[in-house]
Design a protein around this motif. Sequence first.
Motif, PDB file in Angstrom:
ATOM      1  N   GLU A  24     -10.671   6.755   0.401  1.00  0.00           N
ATOM      2  CA  GLU A  24     -10.454   5.433  -0.188  1.00  0.00           C
ATOM      3  C   GLU A  24      -9.046   4.906   0.109  1.00  0.00           C
ATOM      4  O   GLU A  24      -8.870   3.759   0.515  1.00  0.00           O
ATOM      5  CB  GLU A  24     -10.692   5.489  -1.704  1.00  0.00           C
ATOM      6  N   LYS A  25      -8.040   5.761  -0.101  1.00  0.00           N
ATOM      7  CA  LYS A  25      -6.662   5.350   0.184  1.00  0.00           C
ATOM      8  C   LYS A  25      -6.480   5.040   1.670  1.00  0.00           C
ATOM      9  O   LYS A  25      -5.805   4.091   2.032  1.00  0.00           O
ATOM     10  CB  LYS A  25      -5.679   6.475  -0.199  1.00  0.00           C
ATOM     11  N   ILE A  35       0.862  -1.184   0.000  1.00  0.00           N
ATOM     12  CA  ILE A  35       0.000   0.000   0.000  1.00  0.00           C
ATOM     13  C   ILE A  35       0.895   1.229   0.000  1.00  0.00           C
ATOM     14  O   ILE A  35       1.684   1.435   0.913  1.00  0.00           O
ATOM     15  CB  ILE A  35      -0.941   0.028   1.233  1.00  0.00           C
ATOM     16  N   ARG A  36       0.772   2.033  -1.034  1.00  0.00           N
ATOM     17  CA  ARG A  36       1.568   3.251  -1.146  1.00  0.00           C
ATOM     18  C   ARG A  36       0.922   4.341  -0.311  1.00  0.00           C
ATOM     19  O   ARG A  36      -0.238   4.687  -0.502  1.00  0.00           O
ATOM     20  CB  ARG A  36       1.691   3.708  -2.607  1.00  0.00           C
ATOM     21  N   VAL A  37       1.697   4.867   0.616  1.00  0.00           N
ATOM     22  CA  VAL A  37       1.202   5.896   1.521  1.00  0.00           C
ATOM     23  C   VAL A  37       1.996   7.168   1.263  1.00  0.00           C
ATOM     24  O   VAL A  37       3.223   7.145   1.229  1.00  0.00           O
ATOM     25  CB  VAL A  37       1.375   5.451   2.992  1.00  0.00           C
ATOM     26  N   ASP A  87      -7.651  11.358   1.603  1.00  0.00           N
ATOM     27  CA  ASP A  87      -8.365  10.542   0.622  1.00  0.00           C
ATOM     28  C   ASP A  87      -9.014   9.357   1.343  1.00  0.00           C
ATOM     29  O   ASP A  87      -8.322   8.419   1.754  1.00  0.00           O
ATOM     30  CB  ASP A  87      -7.377  10.043  -0.441  1.00  0.00           C
ATOM     31  N   SER A 146      -1.156  12.534   0.583  1.00  0.00           N
ATOM     32  CA  SER A 146      -2.566  12.596   0.180  1.00  0.00           C
ATOM     33  C   SER A 146      -3.413  11.495   0.836  1.00  0.00           C
ATOM     34  O   SER A 146      -4.637  11.562   0.817  1.00  0.00           O
ATOM     35  CB  SER A 146      -2.692  12.492  -1.346  1.00  0.00           C
ATOM     36  N   THR A 147      -2.775  10.495   1.419  1.00  0.00           N
ATOM     37  CA  THR A 147      -3.511   9.378   2.020  1.00  0.00           C
ATOM     38  C   THR A 147      -4.458   9.858   3.110  1.00  0.00           C
ATOM     39  O   THR A 147      -5.588   9.383   3.217  1.00  0.00           O
ATOM     40  CB  THR A 147      -2.538   8.330   2.591  1.00  0.00           C
ATOM     41  N   GLN A 165      -7.975   1.680   2.479  1.00  0.00           N
ATOM     42  CA  GLN A 165      -7.110   0.593   2.005  1.00  0.00           C
ATOM     43  C   GLN A 165      -5.951   0.361   2.973  1.00  0.00           C
ATOM     44  O   GLN A 165      -5.621  -0.778   3.304  1.00  0.00           O
ATOM     45  CB  GLN A 165      -6.549   0.915   0.616  1.00  0.00           C
ATOM     46  N   PHE A 166      -5.343   1.463   3.420  1.00  0.00           N
ATOM     47  CA  PHE A 166      -4.240   1.365   4.367  1.00  0.00           C
ATOM     48  C   PHE A 166      -4.708   0.716   5.668  1.00  0.00           C
ATOM     49  O   PHE A 166      -4.092  -0.221   6.175  1.00  0.00           O
ATOM     50  CB  PHE A 166      -3.661   2.759   4.649  1.00  0.00           C
TER      51      PHE A 166
END
Length: 200
Positions: free
Chosen positions: A97-98, A86-88, A95, A91-92, A101-102
């Motif tokens: 949705e991001k 998971i790219r953090v 956002d 902007s995480t 996911q995290f």
Amino acid sequence: MPEFFPRRLIASLFGLALALTLSACGINNVPTFEEHAKSAWSEVQNQYQRRSDLIPNLVETVKGFAQQEREVLTQVTEARAKASQIRVDASTVTDPEKFKQFQDAQNQLSGALSRLLVTVERYPDLKSNANFLALQSQLEGTENRIAVARRDYIEAVRVYNTELRTIPGRWIAAILYPSAKPMETFAATPGAAQPPQVKF
């Protein structure tokens, strides 16, 4: 010379009064609270990374004692890999949705680790192994640090989001910081309200 000095003094006093007025009115609250929340978020990531770094050693130690627990070890390894993918970035936190996911990936890893530690109960030799005990202690300490870091992040986000939603912060953000967005916060893991079932 005498006329220049009072003018300069008056200008300096006016500048000082203006600076004090602006600092007292909360004009810097939005970026200050945002930076505090970002710092708290960095600490959350730091603690999750610490946990992730402990997992390979833990898996190898358990593997040496419990070869038949391949499924649980595989689940932990896969959950760690997924959490690491998971790219953090900055902007995480803004956002939804991001952020979800995290959080979901970290929750899966927590669940897999819990299953691994429950599995270990069947292996008294492993439970008494010095290396395993040290890793287990570090992991427990890290889980506590994660809880504290998440709590601090939640509080920092609460302060920041409140500033963005209340007056005068709302006006200041709209005029001076139009890119400021509310940040996401952690939610309880599904089923966390249910007490765990203990079976003997």
